[in-house]
Design a protein around this motif. Structure first.
Motif, mmCIF file in Angstrom:
data_model
loop_
_atom_site.group_PDB
_atom_site.id
_atom_site.type_symbol
_atom_site.label_atom_id
_atom_site.label_comp_id
_atom_site.label_asym_id
_atom_site.label_seq_id
_atom_site.Cartn_x
_atom_site.Cartn_y
_atom_site.Cartn_z
ATOM 1 N N ASP A 1 -6.038 -25.885 3.381
ATOM 2 C CA ASP A 1 -4.915 -26.803 3.525
ATOM 3 C C ASP A 1 -5.388 -28.108 4.137
ATOM 4 O O ASP A 1 -6.230 -28.119 5.045
ATOM 5 N N ALA B 1 1.724 -34.260 3.287
ATOM 6 C CA ALA B 1 1.769 -35.645 2.823
ATOM 7 C C ALA B 1 3.105 -35.844 2.132
ATOM 8 O O ALA B 1 3.430 -35.117 1.182
ATOM 9 N N HIS C 1 5.168 -32.752 1.786
ATOM 10 C CA HIS C 1 4.688 -31.656 0.941
ATOM 11 C C HIS C 1 3.338 -31.177 1.442
ATOM 12 O O HIS C 1 2.530 -31.958 1.929
ATOM 13 N N GLY C 2 3.082 -29.872 1.303
ATOM 14 C CA GLY C 2 1.781 -29.318 1.633
ATOM 15 C C GLY C 2 0.757 -29.726 0.595
ATOM 16 O O GLY C 2 1.045 -29.764 -0.599
ATOM 17 N N VAL C 3 -0.429 -30.045 1.041
ATOM 18 C CA VAL C 3 -1.500 -30.465 0.138
ATOM 19 C C VAL C 3 -2.732 -29.631 0.439
ATOM 20 O O VAL C 3 -3.072 -29.405 1.597
ATOM 21 N N SER C 4 -3.367 -29.165 -0.601
ATOM 22 C CA SER C 4 -4.583 -28.377 -0.429
ATOM 23 C C SER C 4 -5.776 -29.089 -1.015
ATOM 24 O O SER C 4 -5.651 -29.944 -1.885
#
Lengths: 113, 120
Positions: free
Chosen positions: B96, B100, B103-106
């Motif tokens: 992870d 941003a 929203h979760g960003v991986s």
């Protein structure tokens, strides 16, 4: 929904020459990531290169580079000095928030000696 | 050292059986995924888990049930196997990067070697 299109099912290139694989995508989002993965006959999925959409500079990894055209939604992969070991299926992939990779149908690349 | 490993690599079984595929990652990643690659090589996500919580559940028959005992493992159990389940199943993991825009960003997803399932 995002879609990724690879219009070249198969391509061939002579060893030591340069080849470009095409990829276009469709999205309404502004921030996302694009990838090229390579799948040789061993079937392992190997990351080739990654591009963040907010970066204007094209990503480069040794002999591999991309031409990222955000407005045109185009993300092509250029392989320079092709080697026999580059023979594989190449997948273009899109990822935005939610982290779901959406893949194109793939392009089989054959490098000939 | 294998970063993302899957067992078994090959699985041949009869229709109607129940089988499991195991996945382990030693990268310390928070998110794990299952993808299916069909006979035409098309890859599609099935599930993703973040810290043992189901995040993505695509339109997959409920015969498929992922199980995450801890964040380093994501197993795939398939009940009542059908001919159409024959495919290569890939596990993947990613780290992870935070949030941003809410929203979760991986980060980049790294794949296991795949499990070729053949249903006879």
């Amino acid at each position: 929904a995002q879609t990724v299109t690879q219009s070249q099912p198969e391509m061939s290139v002579q060893e030591a020459e340069t080849v470009t694989l095409s990829c276009t995508y469709d999205t309404s989002e502004n921030n996302y990531y694009l990838f090229w993965y390579k799948q040789p006959p061993s079937r392992q999925m190997i990351l080739v290169i990654r591009q963040e959409a907010y970066k204007q500079q094209n990503a480069t990894e040794n002999r591999f580079s991309v031409n990222f055209q955000k407005a045109a939604k185009s993300f092509s992969l250029k392989i320079s000095d092709s080697q026999l070991g580059d023979t594989a299926m190449y997948f273009c992939a899109f990822m935005s928030y939610g982290n779901k990779l959406v893949f194109g149908a793939g392009t089989i690349l054959r490098v000939k000696s | 050292d294998t970063a993302v490993s899957q067992t078994p690599k090959y699985l041949v079984t009869q229709m109607g059986n129940d089988k499991s595929i195991k996945c382990e990652q030693n990268l310390g990643h928070d998110t794990m995924y299952w993808y299916k690659q069909d006979s035409k090589k098309f890859l599609k996500i099935m599930f993703s888990y973040n810290n043992k919580e189901l995040i993505i559940n695509e339109t997959v028959p409920n015969r498929f049930s992922p199980k995450s005992p801890d964040k380093a493992h994501l197993n795939l159990h398939i009940n009542s196997l059908e001919l159409g389940d024959s495919a290569v199943y890939f596990c993947a993991s990613s780290q992870d990067l935070g949030l941003a825009g809410g929203h979760g960003v991986s980060d980049t997803q790294y794949f296991g070697p795949g499990t070729r399932l053949t249903v006879l």
